[in-house]
Scaffold this motif. Structure first.
Motif, PDB file in Angstrom:
ATOM      1  N   VAL A 175     -22.924  41.307 109.004  1.00 51.60           N
ATOM      2  CA  VAL A 175     -23.719  41.252 108.039  1.00 51.60           C
ATOM      3  C   VAL A 175     -24.181  41.262 107.571  1.00 51.60           C
ATOM      4  N   VAL A 176     -25.422  41.466 106.840  1.00 52.93           N
ATOM      5  CA  VAL A 176     -26.396  41.500 106.566  1.00 52.93           C
ATOM      6  C   VAL A 176     -27.187  41.315 104.848  1.00 52.93           C
ATOM      7  N   THR A 177     -27.451  40.206 105.040  1.00 55.72           N
ATOM      8  CA  THR A 177     -28.202  39.225 103.437  1.00 55.72           C
ATOM      9  C   THR A 177     -29.100  39.246 103.728  1.00 55.72           C
ATOM     10  N   SER A 178     -29.286  38.004 102.712  1.00 57.42           N
ATOM     11  CA  SER A 178     -31.319  37.157 102.601  1.00 57.42           C
ATOM     12  C   SER A 178     -31.023  35.998 101.385  1.00 57.42           C
ATOM     13  N   SER A 179     -31.858  35.507 101.738  1.00 55.63           N
ATOM     14  CA  SER A 179     -31.670  34.141 100.547  1.00 55.63           C
ATOM     15  C   SER A 179     -31.452  34.003  99.232  1.00 55.63           C
ATOM     16  N   LEU A 180     -32.939  35.282  98.694  1.00 52.03           N
ATOM     17  CA  LEU A 180     -32.934  36.099  97.363  1.00 52.03           C
ATOM     18  C   LEU A 180     -32.767  37.172  97.046  1.00 52.03           C
ATOM     19  N   PRO A 181     -32.324  37.758  95.962  1.00 50.80           N
ATOM     20  CA  PRO A 181     -32.889  39.422  95.435  1.00 50.80           C
ATOM     21  C   PRO A 181     -34.353  39.280  96.078  1.00 50.80           C
ATOM     22  N   GLY A 182     -34.650  40.794  96.220  1.00 48.99           N
ATOM     23  CA  GLY A 182     -35.425  41.314  96.035  1.00 48.99           C
ATOM     24  C   GLY A 182     -35.788  41.377  97.492  1.00 48.99           C
ATOM     25  N   GLU A 183     -35.114  40.828  98.741  1.00 52.48           N
ATOM     26  CA  GLU A 183     -36.260  40.509  99.391  1.00 52.48           C
ATOM     27  C   GLU A 183     -35.999  42.257 100.584  1.00 52.48           C
ATOM     28  N   GLY A 184     -35.070  43.247  99.948  1.00 58.97           N
ATOM     29  CA  GLY A 184     -34.760  44.443 101.037  1.00 58.97           C
ATOM     30  C   GLY A 184     -34.189  44.165 102.311  1.00 58.97           C
ATOM     31  N   LYS A 185     -32.814  43.900 102.153  1.00 55.33           N
ATOM     32  CA  LYS A 185     -31.947  43.450 102.679  1.00 55.33           C
ATOM     33  C   LYS A 185     -31.107  45.077 102.222  1.00 55.33           C
ATOM     34  N   SER A 186     -30.889  45.454 101.412  1.00 56.51           N
ATOM     35  CA  SER A 186     -30.098  46.877 101.044  1.00 56.51           C
ATOM     36  C   SER A 186     -30.974  48.030 102.244  1.00 56.51           C
ATOM     37  N   THR A 187     -32.181  47.764 101.628  1.00 55.70           N
ATOM     38  CA  THR A 187     -32.789  49.194 102.539  1.00 55.70           C
ATOM     39  C   THR A 187     -33.352  48.777 103.750  1.00 55.70           C
ATOM     40  N   THR A 188     -32.732  47.849 104.628  1.00 54.92           N
ATOM     41  CA  THR A 188     -32.718  46.939 105.611  1.00 54.92           C
ATOM     42  C   THR A 188     -31.748  47.678 106.313  1.00 54.92           C
ATOM     43  N   THR A 189     -30.645  47.637 105.556  1.00 47.63           N
ATOM     44  CA  THR A 189     -29.511  47.910 105.921  1.00 47.63           C
ATOM     45  C   THR A 189     -28.580  49.382 106.571  1.00 47.63           C
ATOM     46  N   ALA A 190     -29.010  50.345 105.276  1.00 47.09           N
ATOM     47  CA  ALA A 190     -29.676  52.095 105.341  1.00 47.09           C
ATOM     48  C   ALA A 190     -30.567  52.270 106.644  1.00 47.09           C
ATOM     49  N   ASN A 191     -31.661  51.582 106.502  1.00 47.06           N
ATOM     50  CA  ASN A 191     -32.253  52.224 107.666  1.00 47.06           C
ATOM     51  C   ASN A 191     -32.211  51.229 109.344  1.00 47.06           C
ATOM     52  N   LEU A 192     -31.535  50.354 109.445  1.00 47.23           N
ATOM     53  CA  LEU A 192     -30.836  50.197 109.995  1.00 47.23           C
ATOM     54  C   LEU A 192     -29.688  51.307 110.886  1.00 47.23           C
ATOM     55  N   ALA A 193     -28.550  51.306 110.059  1.00 44.84           N
ATOM     56  CA  ALA A 193     -27.702  52.108 110.225  1.00 44.84           C
ATOM     57  C   ALA A 193     -27.956  53.779 110.578  1.00 44.84           C
ATOM     58  N   LEU A 194     -29.675  53.736 109.780  1.00 47.07           N
ATOM     59  CA  LEU A 194     -29.050  55.264 110.888  1.00 47.07           C
ATOM     60  C   LEU A 194     -30.508  55.254 111.403  1.00 47.07           C
ATOM     61  N   SER A 195     -30.728  54.354 112.089  1.00 48.60           N
ATOM     62  CA  SER A 195     -31.036  54.050 113.979  1.00 48.60           C
ATOM     63  C   SER A 195     -30.361  54.115 114.861  1.00 48.60           C
ATOM     64  N   LEU A 196     -29.388  53.106 114.181  1.00 50.70           N
ATOM     65  CA  LEU A 196     -28.655  53.258 115.297  1.00 50.70           C
ATOM     66  C   LEU A 196     -27.277  54.172 115.614  1.00 50.70           C
ATOM     67  N   ALA A 197     -27.462  55.076 113.706  1.00 52.50           N
ATOM     68  CA  ALA A 197     -26.442  56.567 114.264  1.00 52.50           C
ATOM     69  C   ALA A 197     -27.511  57.870 114.746  1.00 52.50           C
ATOM     70  N   GLU A 198     -28.662  57.390 115.019  1.00 50.54           N
ATOM     71  CA  GLU A 198     -29.529  58.602 115.972  1.00 50.54           C
ATOM     72  C   GLU A 198     -29.263  58.734 117.126  1.00 50.54           C
TER      73      GLU A 198
END
Length: 539
Positions: A268-291
């Protein structure tokens, strides 16, 4: 108590140099204004010599006379400022002042072990200072001869002028060079003090060093700040050779080797507060793993403000919520991302009870079944402090990744977020420092910024020589279809037939030319290579 090192002060100077420069410039400006507004003061100096002319020429008499003169010199230096000396000067020159005020402009000094008296007079004009000093040089010897004389005898002390007053056109005050130098030094010191105070009072996390001061958890990587991240969040796909994309690949490598003995599969990828970039981090990390050929599924677990599928350019109106309530099967809503092993599961309709739905037995069963089919299951969860959804999810997954936005989260926020995970016995895999400014990239341990992207055509043409032979840069069309490497993690979970199927290429080199994209058909997607037909988790 943490020790303060020289490197800490250098980091403060690097981070707060604008404050230091601003305070130094303001102080320098005040010094310049003071110098410009201060009235000019000029000085003239005259020197007196005190002697005893009546003494004999013998050695003892001369020694006694010299001692007597030195004793008298100390007294005469004070007498010079008496009204008895200065009032005649005022009368002779017609000055509009008083002896008391004039005495403040007259200074006397006695060179060590001498019978000399130096008298310095200051005035607003050089000529005025010279006139007053010359008048004192005429009045003072006469006054000494008058008070030292005895009835019927001459004065035993003679005062002569050895250096008459001269005209000095240069002012003695103010001194621009000295004032500006002192102003600059004082400004730099004051600016550094202000910067140091602000750095101490600033509780936000800006660098790896700040994060290490909060927790001893593993920091898996740092992602540089990108102002264009909101417009182009998928940096791994948009600019795969950029430094930020390489940072996500480094994060992927660290994630794969963080726990080799017991590698986590559901995260699970989370953060402390909104706006810290957890969603973009999750998306790019998933793409890097799929590569790398891994089979990855990303679940949009933020059922309150779903954003992940919007970043990826997919529709998420039907998804996780529908699966959990039994309205659809998961294979019907899993969406493939291109020709990679990445699958997406949107949030679906926003439910009235997100926490209860995410903590249900159906959600736990869903994660368990997806973990058997995929190498990695990434869940984009809401922030930890506003809601409890991420803490609930951490109890049914292998581990949690906490994204910390540099300049967004404060140290206390990160500490409370980690405490909330520990309160439910959630396993924290590590932290990801996101949105790091370029000047903060070197403020940690082992974090450096390098650039090793391929040279442009213009640069290669510029550097080309007759003997040089450079390797051309291949485009995506030149590379052709990429065969992913077999997944060791997935091979352990699957049998031999499934593992062989998972290692099969996603497309054949003899594939037909690209056709216009057709509407997404979940049933057709379920029959792609690596995903056996009818492989549903609810079968």
């Amino acid at each position: 108590m943490a020790t303060v090192e020289l490197q800490d002060y250098l980091n403060v100077i690097r981070k707060r140099w604008m404050i230091i420069a601003a305070v130094a410039l303001v102080t320098l400006g005040l010094a310049a204004a003071y110098t410009a507004l201060t009235p000019r003061t000029y000085a003239a100096t005259t020197r007196f010599f005190v002697s005893t002319p009546g003494s004999d020429d013998t050695t003892s008499s001369l020694a006694q006379g010299n001692t007597f003169s030195q004793a008298r010199v100390k007294t005469y230096a004070q007498v010079l400022k008496d009204p008895s000396v200065l009032q005649p000067v005022i009368d002779d020159l017609g000055l509009k002042t008083t002896p008391t005020l004039l005495a403040e402009r007259v200074t006397t000094s006695i060179p060590l072990d001498t019978v000399l008296i130096d008298v310095t007079v200051t005035d607003s004009t050089p000529a005025g200072a010279q006139r007053i000093a010359s008048a004192i040089s005429k009045v003072f010897p006469k006054y000494i001869a008058e008070i030292e004389s005895r009835p019927g005898k001459e004065s035993p002390i003679a005062v002569g002028v050895t250096s008459p007053a001269t005209l000095e056109p240069a002012p003695v005050s103010p001194k621009p060079t000295r004032n500006l130098a002192l102003g600059l030094v004082l400004g730099l010191l004051l600016g550094f003090g202000v910067a140091l105070l602000r750095d101490v009072l600033d509780k936000s996390v800006k660098s790896q060093r700040d994060l290490e001061a909060v927790t001893d958890r593993t920091i898996l990587g740092g992602i540089a700040f990108d102002e264009d991240a909101s417009a182009h969040p998928l940096i791994v796909q948009v600019d795969p050779r950029s430094q930020r994309a390489e940072a996500f690949r480094s994060l992927r490598t660290n994630l794969q080797f963080i726990d080799v003995a017991n590698p986590p599969k559901s995260i699970v990828v989370t953060s402390s507060l909104p706006g810290e970039g957890k969603s973009t981090t999750t998306a790019n990390l998933a793409l890097s793993l799929a590569e790398t050929g891994l089979k990855v599924v990303v679940i949009e677990g933020d059922l309150r403000r779903p954003r992940l599928l919007d970043y990826l350019g997919f529709e998420g109106s039907v998804g996780l919520t529908d699966v959990l309530v039994g309205r659809v099967e998961v294979d019907d809503v899993l969406q493939p991302f291109g020709r990679t092993g990445l699958r997406l599961l949107g949030a679906g309709p926003i439910p009235p009870n997100p926490s209860e739905l995410l903590g249900s037995a159906n959600m736990e069963q869903l994660i368990e079944d997806l973990t058997e089919r995929f190498d990695y299951v990434l869940i984009d969860a809401p922030p930890l402090l506003p809601v409890t959804d991420a803490a609930v999810l951490s109890t049914i997954v292998d581990s949690a990744l906490v994204v910390v936005g540099a300049g967004v989260a404060q140290r206390e926020h990160v500490r409370r977020a980690l405490d909330s995970l520990e309160a439910v016995n959630g396993s924290v895999l590590g932290l990801i420092l996101n949105r790091v400014k370029a000047k903060e990239l070197g403020a940690g341990y082992g974090t450096y910024e390098y650039d090793y992207r391929p040279e442009s055509e213009r640069q290669r043409a510029k550097d080309r020589s007759p003997r040089a032979h450079r390797r051309p840069v291949a485009s995506d069309e030149d590379l052709g279809p990429v065969t992913p490497r077999p997944s060791t993690t997935g091979a352990r979970a699957m049998g031999a037939p499934e593992a062989a199927a998972a290692a099969a290429p996603l497309s054949s080199p003899q594939a037909a030319p690209a056709q216009p994209s057709a509407p997404y058909d979940p049933r057709a997607a379920a029959h792609e290579p690596g995903y056996p037909a009818g492989d549903s988790i609810f079968r």
